[in-house]
Design an enzyme around this catalytic site. Structure first.
Site, short mmCIF file in Angstrom:
data_model
loop_
_atom_site.label_atom_id
_atom_site.label_comp_id
_atom_site.label_asym_id
_atom_site.label_seq_id
_atom_site.Cartn_x
_atom_site.Cartn_y
_atom_site.Cartn_z
N GLN A 186 0.82 -1.21 0.00
CA GLN A 186 0.00 0.00 0.00
C GLN A 186 0.86 1.26 0.00
O GLN A 186 0.35 2.37 0.11
CB GLN A 186 -0.93 -0.01 1.22
CG GLN A 186 -1.90 -1.18 1.20
CD GLN A 186 -2.65 -1.37 2.52
OE1 GLN A 186 -2.53 -0.56 3.43
NE2 GLN A 186 -3.40 -2.46 2.63
N HIS A 251 -0.82 0.32 5.55
CA HIS A 251 -1.31 1.41 6.42
C HIS A 251 -0.31 2.55 6.61
O HIS A 251 0.20 2.78 7.69
CB HIS A 251 -1.74 0.85 7.79
CG HIS A 251 -2.70 -0.28 7.70
ND1 HIS A 251 -3.10 -1.01 8.79
CD2 HIS A 251 -3.34 -0.82 6.63
CE1 HIS A 251 -3.94 -1.96 8.41
NE2 HIS A 251 -4.11 -1.86 7.11
N GLU A 343 -14.79 3.33 9.90
CA GLU A 343 -15.31 4.41 10.74
C GLU A 343 -15.33 5.77 10.04
O GLU A 343 -14.46 6.09 9.24
CB GLU A 343 -14.42 4.55 12.00
CG GLU A 343 -14.44 3.33 12.87
CD GLU A 343 -13.60 3.49 14.14
OE1 GLU A 343 -12.89 4.51 14.27
OE2 GLU A 343 -13.68 2.59 15.00
N TYR A 353 -9.15 7.34 19.68
CA TYR A 353 -10.20 6.74 18.83
C TYR A 353 -10.24 5.21 18.95
O TYR A 353 -10.96 4.56 18.20
CB TYR A 353 -10.09 7.28 17.40
CG TYR A 353 -10.55 8.73 17.41
CD1 TYR A 353 -9.69 9.73 17.88
CD2 TYR A 353 -11.85 9.07 17.11
CE1 TYR A 353 -10.13 11.04 18.01
CE2 TYR A 353 -12.30 10.38 17.23
CZ TYR A 353 -11.43 11.35 17.68
OH TYR A 353 -11.89 12.65 17.82
N TYR A 364 -9.26 -10.21 9.63
CA TYR A 364 -9.56 -10.62 8.26
C TYR A 364 -9.81 -12.12 8.15
O TYR A 364 -10.57 -12.58 7.32
CB TYR A 364 -8.43 -10.21 7.31
CG TYR A 364 -8.35 -8.72 7.13
CD1 TYR A 364 -9.36 -8.04 6.44
CD2 TYR A 364 -7.30 -7.99 7.64
CE1 TYR A 364 -9.33 -6.67 6.28
CE2 TYR A 364 -7.25 -6.61 7.48
CZ TYR A 364 -8.26 -5.96 6.79
OH TYR A 364 -8.21 -4.60 6.63
#
Ligand code: HEC
Length: 470
Positions: A186, A251, A343, A353, A364
């Site tokens: 990513q 991420h 979210e 959070y 997963y």
């Protein structure tokens, strides 16, 4: 050789004994848990049998997570629905609720027709009719879009190219001289943003996965100017010490928002969930800096020993969208949950959070993360999407081309390939519309100076826009 029976029997008994000693199946895939404990009455596909369907969205005991959890734990109907509170762990019951949501959404999708706009059709949504225009289909993964005041569009390709779309065409040559990026998984070239005072200072900001030593990488932010097709006068805005760089390709974040001389940005937890709760690490956070990279003296953790001073909020898993609500100081954020629990958050200084202590999702592989969806001192999302839509970039609409969309929040999705329109009232989502679905993973969204909505789609990498068709 045929094994002698006594040995085989003893072996089998040992095996059974070992299985009996295993903890109550925390590591078991939720599908297997369902098949073992529920399928005999509710059907292998949740379609119903002796017990009712769990996928038709018809609920006798309440449609919300709390009631479904309670029925599984305590049973119902005089024991015809057995109580599983002593058989299953709370985290397993939570995973079953996520699984029931997944299967319900799948069943509903089979019976629903979604808007699937094409360049040759007019799509009617609730408030506006629109057409989809394809501007180019020659991109890699278009991660982020930003407009220069003269109307030219900057587009990042995750592979590591900064492109310009101008005069109706993708300029063939990428901008030369941008930083080398770690384009794996990513990671790669991520956000691009134009300084609000660009007309005077010419600053363009880039966020990217910066290659470190020994195969590590971490998010870095630089600013520079574009002159004659080259990236020049680069300055560091955010760059962390090398020992904090991490391995792994997931991420990285990173979205950029300017407000009032500050730069807000997101930083994913880099696949290290507990780092999100660790204030000495930059990952799993939303940060605030002055636009030149200095740390504001009134940031919430500047006086906390060992804390990373740019941290604005923590416990954020993988934030993919960040936007300031027009006319307010409200900072809104979207972040990927694991499997379930995507979210939408209202980001407030110093708040936690929750990831990975609380989440509405599961792992997963179908094993639970935790049964906790809430805890004292931790923020609840404004809404969560369970099952996950793989929530992506977002933008508040302010333009004139679609007047009845003004002030609404547009949220994109990767895996679910969706564009959603959210109406926000008093800090709540008063309404949600699925505007379209199924034309590709939507990685980027931006409003153009013409009031059209622009998108970066994946596979193939396209730039498209919505134009009014009234
Ligand atoms: C022995 C049969 C049986 C098994 C096993 C069973 N259920 Fe049920 N379940 C029922 C029946 C019967 C009802 C309906 C009760 C009623 O309508 O009053 C029900 C109701 C429910 C409801 C409430 C549905 C509603 O409309 O509100 C949920 C949720 C549920 N079951 C989940 C599960 C899950 C999850 C499992 C496995 C862990 C499971 N059940 C196992 C028989 C069973």
């Amino acid at each position: 050789m045929i094994p002698q029976r006594p040995v085989s029997l003893r072996f089998t008994m040992l095996l059974m004994y070992a299985i009996a000693l295993l903890p109550a199946g925390r590591a078991q895939d939720v599908r297997a848990v369902y098949q073992q404990h529920c399928a005999s009455c509710h059907g292998p596909q949740l379609e119903g049998g002796q017990g009712g369907s769990l996928s038709d969205d018809v609920w006798t005991y309440g449609a919300d997570d709390e009631n479904i959890t309670r029925i599984i734990r305590e049973g119902a109907a005089g024991g015809n629905m057995p109580a599983f509170g002593t058989v299953l762990e709370p985290a397993q019951i939570r995973a079953l609720v996520v699984y029931i949501r997944e299967m319900g959404t799948r069943a509903a999708a089979q019976q629903t027709r979604f808007n699937q706009p094409t360049p040759t059709t007019v799509t009617q949504s609730e408030e506006h009719a629109f057409r989809l225009e394809v501007l180019t289909d020659e991109l890699g993964v278009p991660w982020s879009i930003a407009f220069l005041p003269d109307g030219r569009m900057l587009v990042t390709e995750r592979e590591g190219r900064l492109r310009i779309f101008a005069d109706g065409k993708l300029q063939p040559e990428p901008i030369a001289g941008i930083p080398e990026v770690w384009a794996r998984g990513q990671g790669g070239l991520l956000a691009v943003a134009v300084h609000p005072d660009y007309a005077n200072n010419g600053w363009v900001y880039l966020a990217y996965s910066d290659p470190g030593a020994d195969g590590t990488a971490m998010t870095a932010i630089v600013r520079g100017r574009i002159r004659d097709g080259r990236w020049v006068e680069q300055e560091d805005v955010f760059r962390i010490p090398a020992p904090l760089y991490k391995r792994g390709g997931v991420h990285f974040g990173c979205r950029l928002v300017f407000h009032d001389g500050y730069l807000f940005f997101t930083h994913g937890e880099r696949g290290a969930p507990t780092d999100a709760q660790d204030l000495s690490r930059p990952n799993g956070k939303v940060h605030r800096l002055h636009d030149d990279g200095r740390v504001p003296a009134d940031n919430p953790f500047v006086n906390t020993r060992g804390a990373f001073p740019s941290i604005w909020t923590y416990g954020n898993r993988n934030p993919q969208g960040l936007a300031l609500r027009p006319g307010t100081t409200e900072l809104w954020e979207t972040e990927h949950g694991p499997r379930g629990g995507d979210e939408l958050n209202l980001i407030q200084a110093g708040r936690n959070y929750g990831w990975p202590v609380i989440t509405h999702g599961m792992n997963y592989n179908g094993t639970p993360v935790t049964d906790r969806t809430a805890q004292e001192g931790m923020e609840q999302p404004v809404i969560h999407w369970t099952p996950s839509i793989a929530v992506g970039d977002m933008a508040f609409y302010t333009g004139a081309a679609f007047p009845r969309w003004q002030g609404h929040l547009f949220v994109t999705a990767l895996a679910a390939e969706e564009l959603r329109r959210l109406v926000i009232e008093n800090g709540r989502v008063a309404k949600q519309e699925l505007v379209f679905k199924g034309i590709g993973r939507i990685r980027a969204i931006a409003e153009g100076p013409d009031g059209y909505l622009y998108f970066g789609l994946e596979r193939p990498g396209r730039l498209v826009r919505l134009v009014p068709a009234e």
